[in-house]
Design an enzyme around this catalytic site. Structure first.
Site, PDB file in Angstrom:
ATOM      1  NE  ARG A  55      -3.676   2.131   2.689  1.00 11.48           N
ATOM      2  CZ  ARG A  55      -4.588   2.260   3.665  1.00 11.48           C
ATOM      3  NH1 ARG A  55      -4.678   1.338   4.604  1.00 11.48           N
ATOM      4  NH2 ARG A  55      -5.402   3.294   3.712  1.00 11.48           N
ATOM      5  CG  ASN A  58     -11.014  -1.884  -0.070  1.00 10.04           C
ATOM      6  OD1 ASN A  58     -12.076  -1.768  -0.674  1.00 10.04           O
ATOM      7  ND2 ASN A  58     -10.804  -1.298   1.094  1.00 10.04           N
ATOM      8  CB  CYS A  82     -17.862  -1.125   1.174  1.00  7.44           C
ATOM      9  SG  CYS A  82     -17.185   0.415   1.772  1.00  7.44           S
ATOM     10  CG  ASP A  83     -16.126  -0.482   6.723  1.00 11.39           C
ATOM     11  OD1 ASP A  83     -15.739  -0.074   5.618  1.00 11.39           O
ATOM     12  OD2 ASP A  83     -15.426  -0.432   7.739  1.00 11.39           O
ATOM     13  CG  HIS A  97     -14.539   3.162  -1.414  1.00  6.44           C
ATOM     14  ND1 HIS A  97     -13.236   2.902  -1.054  1.00  6.44           N
ATOM     15  CD2 HIS A  97     -15.301   2.575  -0.458  1.00  6.44           C
ATOM     16  CE1 HIS A  97     -13.224   2.183   0.066  1.00  6.44           C
ATOM     17  NE2 HIS A  97     -14.464   1.964   0.435  1.00  6.44           N
ATOM     18  CE1 TYR A 101     -11.650   5.605   0.595  1.00  2.00           C
ATOM     19  CE2 TYR A 101     -13.721   5.164   1.718  1.00  2.00           C
ATOM     20  CZ  TYR A 101     -12.351   4.994   1.617  1.00  2.00           C
ATOM     21  OH  TYR A 101     -11.681   4.223   2.538  1.00  2.00           O
ATOM     22  NE  ARG A 158      -5.402   5.786   6.968  1.00  4.24           N
ATOM     23  CZ  ARG A 158      -5.566   5.929   8.285  1.00  4.24           C
ATOM     24  NH1 ARG A 158      -4.928   6.897   8.929  1.00  4.24           N
ATOM     25  NH2 ARG A 158      -6.362   5.140   8.947  1.00  4.24           N
TER      26      ARG A 158
HETATM   27  C1  G6P Z   1     -13.095   2.265   5.269  1.00  4.30           C
HETATM   28  C2  G6P Z   1     -13.354   1.691   3.917  1.00  4.30           C
HETATM   29  C3  G6P Z   1     -12.481   0.499   3.682  1.00  4.30           C
HETATM   30  C4  G6P Z   1     -11.056   0.884   3.867  1.00  4.30           C
HETATM   31  C5  G6P Z   1     -10.821   1.510   5.199  1.00  4.30           C
HETATM   32  C6  G6P Z   1      -9.419   2.097   5.179  1.00  4.30           C
HETATM   33  O1  G6P Z   1     -13.471   1.355   6.249  1.00  4.30           O
HETATM   34  O2  G6P Z   1     -14.668   1.313   3.693  1.00  4.30           O
HETATM   35  O3  G6P Z   1     -12.711   0.052   2.394  1.00  4.30           O
HETATM   36  O4  G6P Z   1     -10.214  -0.231   3.739  1.00  4.30           O
HETATM   37  O5  G6P Z   1     -11.727   2.540   5.420  1.00  4.30           O
HETATM   38  O6  G6P Z   1      -9.060   2.488   6.399  1.00  4.30           O
HETATM   39  P1  G6P Z   1      -7.556   2.716   6.799  1.00  4.30           P
HETATM   40  O7  G6P Z   1      -7.686   3.035   8.216  1.00  4.30           O
HETATM   41  O8  G6P Z   1      -6.816   1.443   6.488  1.00  4.30           O
HETATM   42  O9  G6P Z   1      -7.061   3.863   5.970  1.00  4.30           O
HETATM   43 MN    MN Z   2     -14.758   0.190   1.730  1.00  4.02          MN
END
Ligand code: G6P
Ligand code: MN
Length: 446
Positions: free
Chosen positions: A94, A148, A171-172, A201, A264, A284
């Protein structure tokens, strides 16, 4: 034994798994389990999560057996559900996705822009292989996939596992956003029901309904959220990026008065502003590695050292809902007990959004029960949103074409078409650099 009593977590070495385990404990009456299997391909991380899980379950959930395995046959035989949350290449890749993009002044976010592309090309083969394994040993298990970049993964699974309605991509983020709405309305999120359209997103809430009365809170919420949420930090234990993201909602809501945007959309609609806030040396991925990931594994180490949870600072508190984990249990529960609750899921556009391409993997409200997802009709959407979505979907589709056909041409076209790249020469440079960085993860492109 009902099969639904047996769940396998795929990618169980994740920093999110402890939250899921706690959730399963607190939901054990509603969604009782007989066996939970933790499956991963990284033995060390898996072992830590497993040891924590053993302690947790011994004290709070002795009725449920918990096992760990690296073997797909053991992981999937006889399960009712697979919760799938893999991250191909882990956070290291990432970081690579983000930093390569930033070199060319582009956004490399994990699901948006060039980063989402690079991650998609890694994620598709990994997800597809695991689903094939699951289908070998559990032809009828429900696969709740939230790996993802979900939009791209969903497009790939739709094509490869045609008509397999027991694969659900979800997705959450929408439910997390609705958590803020609920808080602002002084309600519980379970009292609200969304109407929404878009891609994962990349979408908009069109209504936020009171489940009981049908009253639409959207206009009220638009008013409230026009002011930046100063209290966001108190509402949620957010880190800086999420804090900024939720505060920025107000800018989008002031500029676009039609609906309520998914957070997003900030990347797609305000790329210059977002880029300004990026640090090419510290992205990030770094923030997560030094933050949530580190803290989670430190917590696991401490619990393992203590050998118990009750009576320590890690004791489970009543009534705390983990947003990320909670919705997946809600979904499984709705399927297992045919509750037909509404969730925003990714599903094939079969005329649901009448002026968008058929076959597109849209994210819309669906009733979910023991026969799978049943989308609600959306109808026609405005030109602005249609334009954005068609462009984004064409990019997503080309990414999947590139991956499945091993096509350099489609990969280059995909990146060029992405709003956050938008230049043929930059797309080529990015692609060439990503190919080198992703050796062993991506299919070969010719
Ligand atoms: C939300 C999105 C996920 C994503 C996450 C990233 O929950 O729905 O798809 O993976 O945020 O969070 P992070 O804390 O890893 O940046
Ligand atoms: Mn997501």
């Amino acid at each position: 034994m009902r099969r639904s009593n047996s769940v396998s977590i795929v990618g169980a070495g994740s920093r999110y798994t402890p939250g899921i385990l706690k959730m399963l404990v607190s939901e054990k009456e509603r969604f009782p389990l007989h066996r939970l299997t933790l499956y991963d391909n990284e033995p060390e991380r898996l072992e830590k999560v497993f040891q924590y899980g053993q302690i947790l379950f011994k004290e709070y959930y002795p009725e449920c057996e918990i096992i760990q395995t690296l073997d797909p046959e053991e992981a999937f035989t006889d399960i009712g559900f697979a919760f799938m949350q893999i991250r191909a290449g882990r956070l290291k890749m990432r970081e690579s996705d983000e930093k390569i993009a930033l070199k060319y002044h582009r956004i490399g976010q994990e699901t948006c822009g060039a980063g989402g592309f690079a991650y998609g090309m890694r994620s598709i083969p990994a997800v597809v292989d695991i689903i094939k394994d699951i289908r070998k040993y559990a032809p009828e298990a429900w696969i709740l996939n939230y790996s993802n970049p979900a939009a791209i993964v969903a497009e790939a699974t739709k094509r490869i596992f045609k008509d397999d309605y027991r694969i659900i991509n979800i997705c959450d983020m929408p439910i997390a956003i609705m958590g803020f709405y609920a808080k602002a309305l002084d309600k519980d999120v379970s009292e609200l029901e969304p109407r929404y359209f878009g891609l994962n997103h990349f979408g908009w809430f069109t209504k936020i309904l009171d489940k009981k009365t049908g009253y639409d809170y959207l206009p009220e919420l638009q008013k409230i959220f026009k002011t930046p949420l100063a209290a966001v930090g108190e509402i949620h234990p957010l880190d800086q990026s999420w804090f900024d993201t939720f505060r920025f909602m107000s800018t989008m809501i002031n500029d676009y008065e039609d609906y309520l945007p998914n957070t997003y959309l900030q990347y797609y609609l305000y790329p210059d502003h977002l880029l300004e806030g990026e640090n090419p040396e510290y992205t990030r991925a770094n923030e997560v590695m030094d933050g949530h990931e580190k803290l989670t594994f430190e917590m696991l180490d401490k619990v393992i050292e203590n050998g118990h949870i009750k009576g320590t600072e890690y004791e489970l508190k009543e009534g705390i809902k983990d947003g990320h984990a909670g919705y997946i249990v809600d979904l499984a529960d709705s399927i297992a007990y045919n509750k037909n609750e509404i969730f925003l899921c990714m599903t094939e556009n079969t005329g649901i959004i009448s002026n968008l391409t058929e076959g597109m993997m849209v994210e819309v409200p669906c009733r979910v029960g023991s026969n799978g997802v049943e989308p609600l009709n959306v109808g026609k959407i405005p030109t602005f949103h249609k334009g954005l979505l068609e462009n984004q979907y064409a990019y997503e589709k080309l990414t999947v074409d590139a991956c499945l056909e091993g096509s350099y041409k489609y990969a280059w076209q995909a990146l060029t078409l992405n709003r956050l790249v938008n230049d043929t020469q930059v797309a080529k440079k990015l692609l060439d650099e990503y190919i080198v960085a992703n050796k062993g993860y991506w299919p070969e492109l010719k």
